[in-house]
Design a protein around this motif. Structure first.
Motif, PDB file in Angstrom:
ATOM      1  N   ARG A  44     -50.520  11.371   4.064  1.00  0.00           N
ATOM      2  CA  ARG A  44     -50.996  12.673   4.753  1.00  0.00           C
ATOM      3  C   ARG A  44     -49.601  13.357   5.179  1.00  0.00           C
ATOM      4  O   ARG A  44     -48.783  13.115   5.710  1.00  0.00           O
ATOM      5  CB  ARG A  44     -51.749  12.503   6.065  1.00  0.00           C
ATOM      6  N   ASN A  73     -52.264  23.230   9.274  1.00  0.00           N
ATOM      7  CA  ASN A  73     -52.783  22.674   7.811  1.00  0.00           C
ATOM      8  C   ASN A  73     -52.307  21.314   7.498  1.00  0.00           C
ATOM      9  O   ASN A  73     -51.310  20.766   7.912  1.00  0.00           O
ATOM     10  CB  ASN A  73     -52.241  23.603   6.998  1.00  0.00           C
ATOM     11  N   HIS A  74     -53.193  20.607   6.675  1.00  0.00           N
ATOM     12  CA  HIS A  74     -52.595  19.166   6.289  1.00  0.00           C
ATOM     13  C   HIS A  74     -53.387  19.018   5.076  1.00  0.00           C
ATOM     14  O   HIS A  74     -54.352  19.696   4.584  1.00  0.00           O
ATOM     15  CB  HIS A  74     -53.460  18.146   7.465  1.00  0.00           C
ATOM     16  N   LEU A  75     -52.793  17.995   4.295  1.00  0.00           N
ATOM     17  CA  LEU A  75     -53.119  17.526   2.869  1.00  0.00           C
ATOM     18  C   LEU A  75     -53.149  16.123   2.960  1.00  0.00           C
ATOM     19  O   LEU A  75     -52.219  15.486   3.274  1.00  0.00           O
ATOM     20  CB  LEU A  75     -52.290  18.125   2.100  1.00  0.00           C
ATOM     21  N   THR A 102     -53.973  12.507   0.796  1.00  0.00           N
ATOM     22  CA  THR A 102     -54.137  12.143  -0.902  1.00  0.00           C
ATOM     23  C   THR A 102     -54.389  10.686  -0.817  1.00  0.00           C
ATOM     24  O   THR A 102     -53.585   9.943  -0.065  1.00  0.00           O
ATOM     25  CB  THR A 102     -53.003  12.630  -1.657  1.00  0.00           C
ATOM     26  N   SER A 121     -57.929  18.614   1.524  1.00  0.00           N
ATOM     27  CA  SER A 121     -56.946  19.549   2.339  1.00  0.00           C
ATOM     28  C   SER A 121     -57.913  20.375   3.341  1.00  0.00           C
ATOM     29  O   SER A 121     -58.756  21.197   3.163  1.00  0.00           O
ATOM     30  CB  SER A 121     -55.975  20.470   1.624  1.00  0.00           C
ATOM     31  N   ASN A 122     -57.263  20.169   4.804  1.00  0.00           N
ATOM     32  CA  ASN A 122     -58.474  21.066   5.855  1.00  0.00           C
ATOM     33  C   ASN A 122     -59.830  20.566   5.632  1.00  0.00           C
ATOM     34  O   ASN A 122     -60.169  19.869   4.709  1.00  0.00           O
ATOM     35  CB  ASN A 122     -57.860  22.439   5.587  1.00  0.00           C
ATOM     36  N   LEU A 177     -48.735  21.058  -0.286  1.00  0.00           N
ATOM     37  CA  LEU A 177     -49.081  21.753   0.927  1.00  0.00           C
ATOM     38  C   LEU A 177     -48.367  23.291   1.144  1.00  0.00           C
ATOM     39  O   LEU A 177     -49.332  24.158   1.428  1.00  0.00           O
ATOM     40  CB  LEU A 177     -48.590  20.835   2.397  1.00  0.00           C
ATOM     41  N   TYR A 186     -50.780  26.447   1.368  1.00  0.00           N
ATOM     42  CA  TYR A 186     -50.856  27.073   2.637  1.00  0.00           C
ATOM     43  C   TYR A 186     -49.492  28.257   3.304  1.00  0.00           C
ATOM     44  O   TYR A 186     -49.166  28.166   4.288  1.00  0.00           O
ATOM     45  CB  TYR A 186     -51.184  26.111   3.816  1.00  0.00           C
ATOM     46  N   SER A 204     -55.165  28.787  -1.059  1.00  0.00           N
ATOM     47  CA  SER A 204     -56.074  27.713  -0.873  1.00  0.00           C
ATOM     48  C   SER A 204     -56.830  27.593  -2.073  1.00  0.00           C
ATOM     49  O   SER A 204     -57.927  26.606  -1.645  1.00  0.00           O
ATOM     50  CB  SER A 204     -56.757  27.825   0.580  1.00  0.00           C
TER      51      SER A 204
END
Length: 223
Positions: A65, A81-83, A85, A113-114, A152, A156, A163
């Motif tokens: 994350r 904002n976050h991602l 995987t 993501s988000n 990321l 963003y 996005s």
């Protein structure tokens, strides 16, 4: 014989950038006072099983994350904002005869993501072989399908983020040989080709990241 490997990691970074009108750097001359904080948190679990002298299996699961939290100026809204995987893969190594080693593998990847972006999924494949007809000569060939999710920053960034980016996809082929004519001398040469679709890049430094084109990359490496 089996082996487990576990790795956890956490990286945190807090940045503050203040800009002033002149070198006096006094509060009345403050242009902006900004914050840009980020972190990476994740873990990897790996398992390797030696079934026999001629058969090995390696598996792994990973979760990561990435997050950013920024404020462009004092009093402005904080933007977060976050991602996230997730990946899981398995690879089998088989030696059907004494001078031939083969590998085949597959991987599943998922990105979120988000909360406003749909989940993106991909399946990658890999296959390769190494043939050694002589002790001083090895021939290699491999092919794979690879997916690269946008970062990321590419999604963003306040100045260049997009996005709506799709993941990059590539089909890669590599072939080459390893020659060892003397004990202290080794020569390697490999030809590679990558057919990339939906390449993520910017047309210039003032543009947003985009899936700008399909490209073919090829070359010859010697050492």
């Amino acid at each position: 014989l089996s082996e487990w490997k576990v790795k956890f990691y956490y990286d945190d970074c807090e940045n503050r950038l203040r800009r002033f009108k002149d070198s006096a750097m006094t509060e009345p001359n403050l242009v902006f006072d900004s914050y840009h904080d980020s972190y990476d948190l994740g873990g990897i679990l790996g398992y390797r099983l030696n079934v026999s002298e001629h058969l090995n299996n390696a598996s792994n699961i990973g979760l990561r994350r990435d997050g950013i939290r920024r404020q462009e100026n004092t009093g402005a809204l904080w933007v977060e904002n976050h991602l996230t995987t997730f990946s899981a893969g398995d690879q089998i190594e088989l030696i059907p005869i004494s001078n031939l080693r083969t590998e085949i593998g597959a991987g599943y990847h998922r990105m979120q993501s988000n909360s406003d972006r749909a989940t993106t999924e991909a399946v990658d494949l890999y296959g390769g072989a190494t043939y050694s007809p002589k002790t001083w000569l090895s021939l290699q060939v491999s092919a794979s399908r690879v997916t690269r999710f946008p970062t990321l920053n590419q999604l963003y960034s306040a100045t260049s983020g997009n996005s709506d980016l799709d993941p990059e996809e590539a089909v890669k082929i590599e072939t080459g040989y390893r020659l060892r004519p003397a004990r202290h001398l080794t020569f390697l040469q490999a030809y590679f080709r990558s057919d990339v679709s939906k390449l993520i890049d910017r047309k210039d430094k003032n543009s947003l990241y985009d899936n700008i084109d399909d490209v073919d990359l090829s070359g010859l490496e010697s050492s």
